[in-house]
Design a protein around this motif. Structure first.
Motif, mmCIF file in Angstrom:
data_model
loop_
_atom_site.group_PDB
_atom_site.id
_atom_site.type_symbol
_atom_site.label_atom_id
_atom_site.label_comp_id
_atom_site.label_asym_id
_atom_site.label_seq_id
_atom_site.Cartn_x
_atom_site.Cartn_y
_atom_site.Cartn_z
ATOM 1 N N THR A 182 66.033 7.037 68.783
ATOM 2 C CA THR A 182 65.164 8.102 69.285
ATOM 3 C C THR A 182 63.837 7.528 69.780
ATOM 4 O OG1 THR A 182 66.145 9.722 67.778
ATOM 5 C CG2 THR A 182 63.972 10.241 68.673
ATOM 6 N N THR A 183 63.284 6.613 69.014
ATOM 7 C CA THR A 183 62.025 5.982 69.404
ATOM 8 C C THR A 183 62.198 5.150 70.660
ATOM 9 O OG1 THR A 183 61.316 5.907 67.090
ATOM 10 C CG2 THR A 183 60.160 4.470 68.635
ATOM 11 N N ALA A 184 63.289 4.376 70.726
ATOM 12 C CA ALA A 184 63.545 3.542 71.902
ATOM 13 C C ALA A 184 63.655 4.400 73.157
ATOM 14 C CB ALA A 184 64.815 2.730 71.699
ATOM 15 N N GLN A 185 64.318 5.524 73.068
ATOM 16 C CA GLN A 185 64.441 6.428 74.216
ATOM 17 C C GLN A 185 63.066 6.902 74.685
ATOM 18 O OE1 GLN A 185 67.046 9.292 72.393
ATOM 19 N NE2 GLN A 185 68.884 8.437 73.346
ATOM 20 N N LYS A 186 62.208 7.246 73.738
ATOM 21 C CA LYS A 186 60.862 7.715 74.078
ATOM 22 C C LYS A 186 60.034 6.595 74.706
ATOM 23 C CE LYS A 186 60.669 11.237 70.420
ATOM 24 N NZ LYS A 186 60.019 11.618 69.140
ATOM 25 N N VAL A 187 60.180 5.386 74.176
ATOM 26 C CA VAL A 187 59.449 4.245 74.728
ATOM 27 C C VAL A 187 59.887 3.984 76.167
ATOM 28 C CG1 VAL A 187 59.158 1.736 74.571
ATOM 29 C CG2 VAL A 187 58.989 3.141 72.506
ATOM 30 N N VAL A 188 61.180 4.015 76.408
ATOM 31 C CA VAL A 188 61.698 3.781 77.763
ATOM 32 C C VAL A 188 61.165 4.838 78.726
ATOM 33 C CG1 VAL A 188 63.775 3.753 79.197
ATOM 34 C CG2 VAL A 188 63.758 2.563 76.996
ATOM 35 N N GLU A 189 61.131 6.079 78.301
ATOM 36 C CA GLU A 189 60.624 7.154 79.154
ATOM 37 C C GLU A 189 59.158 6.931 79.504
ATOM 38 O OE1 GLU A 189 61.398 10.688 76.953
ATOM 39 O OE2 GLU A 189 63.588 10.538 77.188
ATOM 40 N N VAL A 190 58.356 6.558 78.505
ATOM 41 C CA VAL A 190 56.934 6.292 78.742
ATOM 42 C C VAL A 190 56.767 5.120 79.700
ATOM 43 C CG1 VAL A 190 54.820 5.410 77.653
ATOM 44 C CG2 VAL A 190 56.079 7.278 76.584
ATOM 45 N N CYS A 191 57.506 4.040 79.458
ATOM 46 C CA CYS A 191 57.364 2.840 80.274
ATOM 47 C C CYS A 191 57.841 3.070 81.709
ATOM 48 C CB CYS A 191 58.118 1.686 79.637
ATOM 49 S SG CYS A 191 57.356 1.082 78.100
ATOM 50 N N ARG A 192 58.898 3.842 81.860
ATOM 51 C CA ARG A 192 59.374 4.133 83.216
ATOM 52 C C ARG A 192 58.318 4.931 83.985
ATOM 53 N NH1 ARG A 192 63.714 6.827 81.969
ATOM 54 N NH2 ARG A 192 65.096 5.030 82.016
ATOM 55 N N ARG A 193 57.712 5.882 83.324
ATOM 56 C CA ARG A 193 56.702 6.731 83.972
ATOM 57 C C ARG A 193 55.452 5.936 84.323
ATOM 58 N NH1 ARG A 193 53.008 9.660 81.075
ATOM 59 N NH2 ARG A 193 54.353 9.601 79.220
ATOM 60 N N LEU A 194 55.121 4.937 83.505
ATOM 61 C CA LEU A 194 53.874 4.205 83.687
ATOM 62 C C LEU A 194 54.093 2.787 84.227
ATOM 63 C CD1 LEU A 194 52.068 5.461 80.455
ATOM 64 C CD2 LEU A 194 51.744 6.245 82.795
ATOM 65 N N ASN A 195 55.302 2.516 84.690
ATOM 66 C CA ASN A 195 55.613 1.256 85.389
ATOM 67 C C ASN A 195 55.424 0.022 84.505
ATOM 68 O OD1 ASN A 195 56.533 -0.116 87.687
ATOM 69 N ND2 ASN A 195 54.438 -0.554 88.358
ATOM 70 N N VAL A 196 55.932 0.095 83.292
ATOM 71 C CA VAL A 196 55.954 -1.049 82.380
ATOM 72 C C VAL A 196 57.411 -1.465 82.193
ATOM 73 C CG1 VAL A 196 55.434 -1.866 80.048
ATOM 74 C CG2 VAL A 196 53.883 -0.257 81.177
ATOM 75 N N ALA A 197 57.707 -2.739 82.353
ATOM 76 C CA ALA A 197 59.079 -3.224 82.196
ATOM 77 C C ALA A 197 59.498 -3.178 80.731
ATOM 78 C CB ALA A 197 59.195 -4.651 82.726
ATOM 79 N N VAL A 198 60.776 -2.862 80.518
ATOM 80 C CA VAL A 198 61.343 -2.839 79.168
ATOM 81 C C VAL A 198 62.580 -3.723 79.151
ATOM 82 C CG1 VAL A 198 62.250 -1.418 77.291
ATOM 83 C CG2 VAL A 198 60.571 -0.455 78.867
ATOM 84 N N MET A 199 62.737 -4.473 78.082
ATOM 85 C CA MET A 199 63.940 -5.294 77.925
ATOM 86 C C MET A 199 64.424 -5.234 76.481
ATOM 87 S SD MET A 199 62.373 -9.179 77.991
ATOM 88 C CE MET A 199 63.969 -9.914 77.603
ATOM 89 N N PHE A 200 65.718 -5.433 76.285
ATOM 90 C CA PHE A 200 66.311 -5.570 74.958
ATOM 91 C C PHE A 200 66.443 -7.053 74.635
ATOM 92 C CE2 PHE A 200 68.985 -1.417 74.511
ATOM 93 C CZ PHE A 200 67.912 -0.785 73.913
ATOM 94 N N ASN A 201 66.171 -7.418 73.382
ATOM 95 C CA ASN A 201 66.442 -8.772 72.900
ATOM 96 C C ASN A 201 67.414 -8.689 71.732
ATOM 97 O OD1 ASN A 201 65.743 -11.711 73.084
ATOM 98 N ND2 ASN A 201 65.251 -11.374 70.934
ATOM 99 N N PHE A 202 68.504 -9.437 71.839
ATOM 100 C CA PHE A 202 69.607 -9.369 70.879
ATOM 101 C C PHE A 202 69.816 -10.759 70.278
ATOM 102 C CE2 PHE A 202 74.024 -9.613 69.617
ATOM 103 C CZ PHE A 202 74.397 -8.341 69.208
#
Length: 368
Positions: A182-202
């Protein structure tokens, strides 16, 4: 296997070239690049001002992951704390005319540090083109709100994810997958709106390698364009022996990695990057004696981010002297002499860059 630049790295280069230092700092920047090339060409053990550094803002964490060095002997023996803002800003002042990227991350959970906004803003005021990076486990209430405050000064957010559902919770102890997703989804939404890149590290371990493709699929569903897969590094995990790496040589692992690759390719969204799995591993393969330097929360210059324990090895304290004095200290130069001789230091034994054998695969993949 491919060494091509992925979209994320290409964008970083373009952003940096669009905002190079101005005035006198431009000549410092260009002169430093030339100096670095000269030192490399002459095989000097000295280095120029770095193009990339990591500043460990804290080594406190709210989880207890089995992949994390802080959960084993070296981590249990380390001093714990949070970086002093004034001392960190002094380091930033020293490198600002020359640096390309600064990561505010380390062994701890970055968002536990409450002066990130002030720090990131300070970096961008020095030069807008300096790329900024943080990593989070997305397990702090209000994570998305904090990142929204940071967004004007932030280029990339890395979210650590080592599986899905129950496997995630088995690897990332003290976690709650439902809260995480749930938190990851919210972070992605914020970053997409504000033009911040998001990546997963596994980080791959025996418990989760069959979920590599599931994490890629999840990234595609969330609209995350980059997934990085890296093997667990045994150099700082004292509980596991060298034989643990055998899991990466089996056909089962290769099959799962290929499935993850095809899942990413078929998504049309995700670019998958992995460690250099085919070329011979040795100390000369490691780039960390030369760049992407790590400073612990209490100011110690350690050899790498995989084993950032000053009590095991450090090359001085940047708060007590300066970053460049530490980087070109006698001890660090002797360390680089060993690199030229391809003689592995005791400190580096069991590191996957040195002791993980090549993995033979037949499909092309982007290397991290």
């Amino acid at each position: 296997m491919s060494y091509k630049l992925n979209r994320r790295r290409l964008k970083k280069i373009v952003d940096r070239l669009s905002h190079l230092p101005r005035g006198g700092n431009f000549f410092k920047y260009i002169g430093n690049k030339a100096h670095a090339s000269y030192l490399q060409a002459t095989k000097s053990t000295k280095v120029a001002f770095p193009s990339s550094i990591m500043l460990e803002v804290t080594n406190h964490c709210n989880l207890g992951c089995i992949t994390c060095p802080r959960e084993y002997d070296f981590g249990k023996a380390m001093d714990k704390g949070t970086i002093q803002l004034e001392k960190m800003l002094k380091v930033i002042d020293e490198v600002a005319p020359y640096i390309d990227s600064i990561g505010l991350t380390g062994l701890g959970e970055t968002l536990l540090y409450k002066k990130l906004e002030e720090t990131l803003k300070y970096i961008k005021e020095k030069n807008k083109g300096i790329q900024t990076f943080i990593s989070t486990n997305a397990h702090i209430p209000g994570t998305e709100n904090y990142i929204e405050k940071l967004a004007p000064y932030l280029d990339t957010v890395q979210i650590s994810i080592d599986g899905v559902d129950k496997v995630y919770e088995a690897v990332r102890l003290k976690s709650d997958y439902s809260f995480f997703i749930t938190t990851a989804q919210k972070v992605v939404e914020v970053c997409r709106r504000l033009n911040v890149a998001v990546m997963f590290n596994f980080v791959v371990v025996k418990e989760n390698y069959k979920q590599m493709k599931e994490v890629v699929r999840l990234a595609a569903e969330l609209g995350i364009e980059n997934v990085n897969i890296t093997p667990v590094n045994l150099s700082s995990i004292t509980a596991w022996g060298h034989e643990y790496y055998e899991v990466f040589y089996g056909n089962d692992f290769k099959k799962e990695l290929e499935a993850a690759y095809h899942t990413a390719k078929d998504s049309g969204i995700v670019e998958l990057s992995v460690w250099d799995i085919k070329t011979k591993n040795e100390f000369r393969k490691c780039h960390l004696p030369w760049n992407h330097f790590y400073v612990s929360w209490d100011g110690y210059m350690t050899p790498c981010c995989a084993k950032p324990f000053p009590k095991e090895l450090n090359f001085g304290n940047v708060f007590e002297t300066s970053l460049m004095e530490c980087l070109n200290s006698k001890g660090y130069r002797q360390f680089r002499e060993m690199w030229y001789r391809n003689e592995t230091p005791e400190f580096c034994k069991k590191c996957h860059v040195i002791d993980l054998k090549p993995v033979n695969i037949d499909f092309n993949i982007t290397l991290n």
